[in-house]
Structures are given as C-alpha cells and as structure tokens.
Motif scaffolding. Structure first.
Motif, PDB file in Angstrom:
ATOM      1  N   SER A   1       1.085  -1.199  -0.130  1.00 20.16           N
ATOM      2  CA  SER A   1       0.086   0.109   0.013  1.00 20.16           C
ATOM      3  C   SER A   1       0.925   1.498  -0.023  1.00 20.16           C
ATOM      4  CB  SER A   1      -1.000  -0.039   1.124  1.00 20.16           C
ATOM      5  OG  SER A   1      -1.859  -0.886   1.152  1.00 20.16           O
ATOM      6  N   VAL A   2       1.720   1.267   0.785  1.00 19.46           N
ATOM      7  CA  VAL A   2       2.904   2.358   0.930  1.00 19.46           C
ATOM      8  C   VAL A   2       3.393   2.513  -0.466  1.00 19.46           C
ATOM      9  CG1 VAL A   2       5.009   3.337   1.936  1.00 19.46           C
ATOM     10  CG2 VAL A   2       3.282   2.185   3.372  1.00 19.46           C
ATOM     11  N   ASN A   3       3.625   1.703  -1.227  1.00 18.78           N
ATOM     12  CA  ASN A   3       4.335   1.689  -2.580  1.00 18.78           C
ATOM     13  C   ASN A   3       3.276   2.069  -3.684  1.00 18.78           C
ATOM     14  OD1 ASN A   3       6.711   1.049  -1.683  1.00 18.78           O
ATOM     15  ND2 ASN A   3       6.712  -1.280  -1.843  1.00 18.78           N
ATOM     16  N   GLY A   4       2.137   2.230  -3.188  1.00 21.47           N
ATOM     17  CA  GLY A   4       1.098   2.645  -4.198  1.00 21.47           C
ATOM     18  C   GLY A   4       0.206   1.489  -4.673  1.00 21.47           C
ATOM     19  N   VAL A   5      -0.043   0.341  -4.179  1.00 25.45           N
ATOM     20  CA  VAL A   5      -0.784  -0.458  -4.631  1.00 25.45           C
ATOM     21  C   VAL A   5      -2.063  -0.286  -3.600  1.00 25.45           C
ATOM     22  CG1 VAL A   5      -1.325  -2.967  -4.758  1.00 25.45           C
ATOM     23  CG2 VAL A   5       0.940  -2.336  -5.280  1.00 25.45           C
ATOM     24  N   LYS A   6      -3.272  -0.003  -4.520  1.00 29.00           N
ATOM     25  CA  LYS A   6      -4.524   0.289  -3.894  1.00 29.00           C
ATOM     26  C   LYS A   6      -5.361  -0.822  -3.965  1.00 29.00           C
ATOM     27  CE  LYS A   6      -4.183   5.090  -3.805  1.00 29.00           C
ATOM     28  NZ  LYS A   6      -4.775   6.476  -4.076  1.00 29.00           N
ATOM     29  N   THR A   7      -5.593  -1.835  -3.233  1.00 31.11           N
ATOM     30  CA  THR A   7      -6.615  -2.851  -3.060  1.00 31.11           C
ATOM     31  C   THR A   7      -7.050  -2.956  -1.605  1.00 31.11           C
ATOM     32  OG1 THR A   7      -6.792  -5.348  -3.408  1.00 31.11           O
ATOM     33  CG2 THR A   7      -4.891  -4.821  -2.704  1.00 31.11           C
ATOM     34  N   CYS A   8      -8.462  -2.426  -1.574  1.00 33.09           N
ATOM     35  CA  CYS A   8      -8.785  -2.122  -0.243  1.00 33.09           C
ATOM     36  C   CYS A   8     -10.189  -2.920   0.378  1.00 33.09           C
ATOM     37  CB  CYS A   8      -9.244  -0.460  -0.255  1.00 33.09           C
ATOM     38  SG  CYS A   8      -7.741   0.565  -0.648  1.00 33.09           S
ATOM     39  N   GLU A   9     -10.320  -3.892  -0.267  1.00 34.56           N
ATOM     40  CA  GLU A   9     -11.275  -4.677  -0.037  1.00 34.56           C
ATOM     41  C   GLU A   9     -11.433  -5.529   1.453  1.00 34.56           C
ATOM     42  OE1 GLU A   9     -14.772  -8.008  -2.155  1.00 34.56           O
ATOM     43  OE2 GLU A   9     -12.804  -7.295  -3.149  1.00 34.56           O
ATOM     44  N   THR A  10     -12.499  -5.650   2.108  1.00 37.43           N
ATOM     45  CA  THR A  10     -12.481  -6.560   3.340  1.00 37.43           C
ATOM     46  C   THR A  10     -12.397  -7.795   2.878  1.00 37.43           C
ATOM     47  OG1 THR A  10     -14.127  -5.130   4.443  1.00 37.43           O
ATOM     48  CG2 THR A  10     -13.966  -6.931   5.148  1.00 37.43           C
ATOM     49  N   ALA A  11     -11.424  -8.482   3.607  1.00 41.95           N
ATOM     50  CA  ALA A  11     -10.905  -9.652   3.047  1.00 41.95           C
ATOM     51  C   ALA A  11     -10.148 -10.557   4.128  1.00 41.95           C
ATOM     52  CB  ALA A  11      -9.736  -9.661   2.004  1.00 41.95           C
ATOM     53  N   TRP A  12      -9.693 -11.820   3.793  1.00 45.31           N
ATOM     54  CA  TRP A  12      -9.298 -12.582   4.970  1.00 45.31           C
ATOM     55  C   TRP A  12      -7.751 -12.495   4.590  1.00 45.31           C
ATOM     56  CZ3 TRP A  12     -11.597 -15.063   8.442  1.00 45.31           C
ATOM     57  CH2 TRP A  12     -12.602 -15.573   8.241  1.00 45.31           C
ATOM     58  N   PHE A  13      -7.137 -12.518   5.934  1.00 42.32           N
ATOM     59  CA  PHE A  13      -5.544 -12.553   5.966  1.00 42.32           C
ATOM     60  C   PHE A  13      -5.063 -13.916   6.642  1.00 42.32           C
ATOM     61  CE2 PHE A  13      -6.732  -7.971   5.082  1.00 42.32           C
ATOM     62  CZ  PHE A  13      -5.434  -7.384   4.665  1.00 42.32           C
ATOM     63  N   SER A  14      -3.937 -13.946   6.938  1.00 39.57           N
ATOM     64  CA  SER A  14      -3.532 -15.133   7.697  1.00 39.57           C
ATOM     65  C   SER A  14      -4.035 -15.404   9.169  1.00 39.57           C
ATOM     66  CB  SER A  14      -2.109 -15.059   7.821  1.00 39.57           C
ATOM     67  OG  SER A  14      -1.505 -13.946   8.764  1.00 39.57           O
ATOM     68  N   ASP A  15      -3.838 -16.393   9.759  1.00 36.57           N
ATOM     69  CA  ASP A  15      -4.299 -16.408  11.051  1.00 36.57           C
ATOM     70  C   ASP A  15      -5.822 -16.160  11.291  1.00 36.57           C
ATOM     71  OD1 ASP A  15      -1.677 -17.132  12.940  1.00 36.57           O
ATOM     72  OD2 ASP A  15      -1.197 -15.954  10.921  1.00 36.57           O
ATOM     73  N   ASN A  16      -6.599 -16.618  10.574  1.00 31.87           N
ATOM     74  CA  ASN A  16      -8.222 -16.358  10.917  1.00 31.87           C
ATOM     75  C   ASN A  16      -8.357 -14.754  10.775  1.00 31.87           C
ATOM     76  OD1 ASN A  16      -8.723 -19.068  10.860  1.00 31.87           O
ATOM     77  ND2 ASN A  16      -8.538 -19.256  12.858  1.00 31.87           N
ATOM     78  N   LEU A  17      -7.422 -13.820  10.257  1.00 28.14           N
ATOM     79  CA  LEU A  17      -7.849 -12.647  10.419  1.00 28.14           C
ATOM     80  C   LEU A  17      -8.789 -11.867   9.362  1.00 28.14           C
ATOM     81  CD1 LEU A  17      -4.093 -11.024  11.780  1.00 28.14           C
ATOM     82  CD2 LEU A  17      -6.197 -11.416  12.932  1.00 28.14           C
ATOM     83  N   LYS A  18      -9.524 -11.194   9.819  1.00 28.78           N
ATOM     84  CA  LYS A  18     -10.403 -10.493   8.834  1.00 28.78           C
ATOM     85  C   LYS A  18     -10.493  -9.027   8.892  1.00 28.78           C
ATOM     86  CE  LYS A  18     -14.966 -10.093   9.236  1.00 28.78           C
ATOM     87  NZ  LYS A  18     -15.339  -8.974   9.374  1.00 28.78           N
ATOM     88  N   SER A  19     -10.325  -8.393   8.051  1.00 27.35           N
ATOM     89  CA  SER A  19     -10.152  -6.960   8.196  1.00 27.35           C
ATOM     90  C   SER A  19     -10.547  -5.928   7.075  1.00 27.35           C
ATOM     91  CB  SER A  19      -8.791  -6.355   8.319  1.00 27.35           C
ATOM     92  OG  SER A  19      -8.508  -5.025   8.735  1.00 27.35           O
ATOM     93  N   LYS A  20     -11.175  -4.684   7.444  1.00 21.18           N
ATOM     94  CA  LYS A  20     -11.569  -3.827   6.241  1.00 21.18           C
ATOM     95  C   LYS A  20     -10.319  -2.565   6.381  1.00 21.18           C
ATOM     96  CE  LYS A  20     -15.386  -0.690   5.572  1.00 21.18           C
ATOM     97  NZ  LYS A  20     -16.549   0.169   6.058  1.00 21.18           N
ATOM     98  N   ALA A  21     -10.209  -2.236   5.191  1.00 22.46           N
ATOM     99  CA  ALA A  21      -9.211  -1.299   5.056  1.00 22.46           C
ATOM    100  C   ALA A  21      -9.583   0.035   5.777  1.00 22.46           C
ATOM    101  CB  ALA A  21      -8.889  -0.780   3.607  1.00 22.46           C
ATOM    102  N   GLU A  22      -8.432   0.770   6.258  1.00 21.24           N
ATOM    103  CA  GLU A  22      -8.541   2.038   6.999  1.00 21.24           C
ATOM    104  C   GLU A  22      -8.977   3.005   6.120  1.00 21.24           C
ATOM    105  OE1 GLU A  22      -8.629   3.972  10.588  1.00 21.24           O
ATOM    106  OE2 GLU A  22      -7.893   1.923  10.502  1.00 21.24           O
ATOM    107  N   ASN A  23      -8.511   3.305   5.089  1.00 16.85           N
ATOM    108  CA  ASN A  23      -8.807   4.429   4.093  1.00 16.85           C
ATOM    109  C   ASN A  23      -8.184   4.098   2.594  1.00 16.85           C
ATOM    110  OD1 ASN A  23      -5.818   5.486   3.606  1.00 16.85           O
ATOM    111  ND2 ASN A  23      -6.004   5.650   5.881  1.00 16.85           N
TER     112      ASN A  23
END
Length: 398
Positions: A240-262
């Motif tokens: 994200s810091v490098n400019g890639v913008k993909t901000c969908e609520t999604a699965w991450f590792s270790d059963n983590l689910k998240s929504k993007a901050e901005n």
C-alpha cells in the motif's frame, strides 16, 4: 459458442479497428487459411499477414502468396468500392500483435480455449494496458485475462487500469462466468509456465465479483493453486505504501479478517491493528489476499503491541462469557490483555470502541480519535463470569 461483439487493436500502432459481428477481428479468409493448416510456421506467417492486412484500415485484402519459409506474405490491396487492385509485398519482421475483446459469457477455460482457436492466447494485463495506450477503447466490463486474472484490480477506481507494477492481481475462481475476455494474437506461441503476476506479489482471490470463500477454502486455494500463503497484514501495508491500492474487506493469515482503514494507504491499520479481528473462519464468505512473498513459516501476523480483538469461533454464540474468552485467547497463542497492555496498544493508535473482556473479569474499550473519552476506559468493577462480551487478547512475540 456465439461471439457477440469483438473489438480489436494493434499493439505497437496507433490504429484501432472495431468490428461488430462474428468475424473475430481478423479477415475471415485469413482465418480460413489458418484453420486448414497444421503447420506452425505457416500459421504464424498467416497471422502476421493478417496483422498487416488490418493495418490498411479502409482497404480490403486478398492473398496472392504466403511464403512460410521466408516469413513473407504478399497480398493485393483494393480500396473499398474500387475494382482496381494494387499489389503490395509485406515482409513479416515486426513483433507486434492484436488484442481482441470478445463478449461472451464464459468461464476461464472456455475463454482460453476460444483464444487458442483464434491461434492466440488470453492477453496478459501488460498487453492490454499497451493496447489501451494505442487507441483501444476501454469499457467497464470485467473480462478474463491470462493466468485466471481479470481486468480491474483496483478496488477504489474501477474502470481504470492501474500501472502494471501497482496492481494487485485479481483472481476469481476459474469456474465463474464473466461476460468477456481479451485474446492476444501474435507470431509467437504462448510459452506455458510464465509467471504473469504483478511485481507486488500479492494476489486478490475470490470466487467471482460478489462471492468469496470460507477461510479454509481461501487458504487451500492460495497454497495449492499459487504456492503462496494468506498474506500477513504488514505485507499489505508494505505494498500500500508503494502505491498498490486494493482495499477490500478480506481474509488475511491466522483467521484474521479486516476492512481497510482508508483509500490512500489502504492497510495503514496493519500497524495499529484497527479493524483487524480474529473471527470464526466458517461463518464468513470473503475474498482473500494471497502472498507469493517469501516469509518465515509462522511469521508474527499481529501489530507490534500484540493486542487483537476476537469474536467466537462457535457460530452458535454471538459473544463470549469470561471462561470462553480466556479459552479463545489461549487458542491463538495468547491470553486476555491486561489494562497496561491495552493502554500500550492505545498509545500505538489502536482503537476499538466495543466493550470487551480483559484480564481479571474486567471489561474495557480503547478510544483514539473521534470518540470520548480518549484513552482506555476500564469498568469500575469486575463483571460476572456469565456476562457475555467479545475479548481483547494479547499475543506475545515468541
């Protein structure tokens, strides 16, 4: 398969040609010739001749000779409406190609088969971007590309093709139906095994445009199909810091689910842990982020302060009593957070306003900005063990 609408562009040239009907972008006579021959060199030369034919714009072409050995085609150029033919000789030397958009409801394998029938292959994302630069009209249709990718990878700016090195490849399930696909027809045969993933090495996987996966299914697909792992939050932060913008609520590792901050730095919350939660992996259908980056097995997925918000893993319960909250934290390698640990997380920017269990049967919440009072608020007294809340766990780095 009925092909409804086809648009064509020549990559490397400024000329774009739009064709409506069943003729797939190239002259029908040329495709008839190609389909009759099983000789690779003859077919390649015929396709190259077709490309030159298209470049003539308002002229029609008919063959005189095709010399496969010398990679040369000669054809007669006739202006539309004119009976007078002008003989021209074209030598096939320039490595250009044709991008063809075909509208038809197909899954990935059907799209790939149709492109091969046209003596081409599904277009890489980079080729499509090049075609747009040279005059091909871009529509908002989500279409199949090579390797099971689809056209639009940027969640925030649909209908815009971001720079290839700033995209997060979007990979639906290959059985999903999409209304179009892009073929790339060139004088080369597709080399199988090439890696067409973007430089960021983060893939966005889902079933289709509307449906995701249970956690286990997302993890399996990431591992088995792409030889990757579900992404760590900090991996998304880095791209994200490098400019890639993909901000969908999604699965991450270790059963983590998240929504993007901005929408600016989508995963800035990976640092604070805001909007990340460890949840029941069986009750949510979400897309997932699959990382192809090399990380240590079992790398720490949580923010540095170690506090994470958790909900039940038993879908029959909405909230946890104190015993269940304690067990839930133990399951993920931690324990209920202490007031001091939650305070440290708050100072690092962690905000979670839902009152939840912490250590010693207290409940608390954390406020950072846009809420009141600021800081960590802890209940004045201990709660009954039977009371039901979610929980703040603290997972130490090992």
């Amino acid at each position: 398969m009925q092909l409804v609408h086809i648009c064509t562009v020549l990559v490397g040239l400024s000329l774009a040609v739009a064709v409506t009907g069943v003729t797939p972008g190239l002259k029908s006579k040329i495709f008839t010739l190609v389909s009759r021959s099983n000789d690779l060199v003859t077919n390649v030369t015929a396709i190259r001749c077709a490309q030159h034919c298209l470049r003539l714009g308002d002229y029609t072409c008919s063959y005189i000779t095709i010399n496969a050995k010398n990679r040369r085609c000669e054809f007669k150029k006739e202006k539309i409406g004119s009976r007078t033919g002008v003989n021209l000789e074209y030598k096939v030397t320039v490595w250009d190609g044709i991008v063809v958009k075909i509208s038809s409801d197909v899954n990935y394998d059907e799209a790939s088969t149709e492109c091969r029938r046209l003596k081409g292959f599904l277009a890489p994302y980079e080729i499509l971007v090049s075609a747009i630069k040279y005059g091909m009209n871009l529509t908002c249709d989500v279409c199949w590309l090579i390797s099971g990718e689809v056209t639009f990878s940027n969640d925030q700016t649909m209908c815009e093709l971001v720079s290839p090195d700033l995209r997060c490849n979007l990979y639906p399930d290959r059985a999903a139906l999409y209304s179009c696909f892009y073929c790339y027809i060139n004088s080369i045969i597709m080399p199988f095994g090439i890696d067409y993933h973007s430089d960021c090495r983060i893939l966005h996987i889902s079933y289709d445009s509307t449906q995701g996966y249970h956690y286990a299914d997302a993890e399996t697909r990431c591992r088995d199909e792409f030889n990757g792992h579900l992404a760590l939050p900090m991996e998304l932060y880095n791209v994200s810091v490098n400019g890639v913008k993909t901000c969908e609520t999604a699965w991450f590792s270790d059963n983590l689910k998240s929504k993007a901050e901005n929408a600016e730095i989508c995963w800035e919350n990976a640092i604070t842990g805001n909007k990340f939660r460890n949840v029941d992996p069986s009750i949510y259908y979400k897309p997932a982020y699959c990382s192809l980056l090399n990380v240590e097995p079992g790398a720490y997925p949580y923010p540095d302060h170690g506090v994470i918000y958790v909900t039940p893993t038993d879908s029959s319960r909405n909230v946890l009593n104190y015993t269940q909250a304690t067990e839930r934290c133990t399951e993920i390698g931690g324990s209920l957070a202490s007031p001091n640990q939650l305070e440290a997380a708050n100072l690092a920017g962690y905000s979670q306003l839902k009152r939840s269990w912490i250590r010693d049967k207290y409940i608390a919440y954390s406020c950072v900005h846009g809420c009141s009072p600021l800081g960590v608020t802890v209940s004045k007294g201990q709660k009954l063990e039977s009371n039901q809340y979610d929980a703040f766990c603290h997972i130490p780095k090992i």
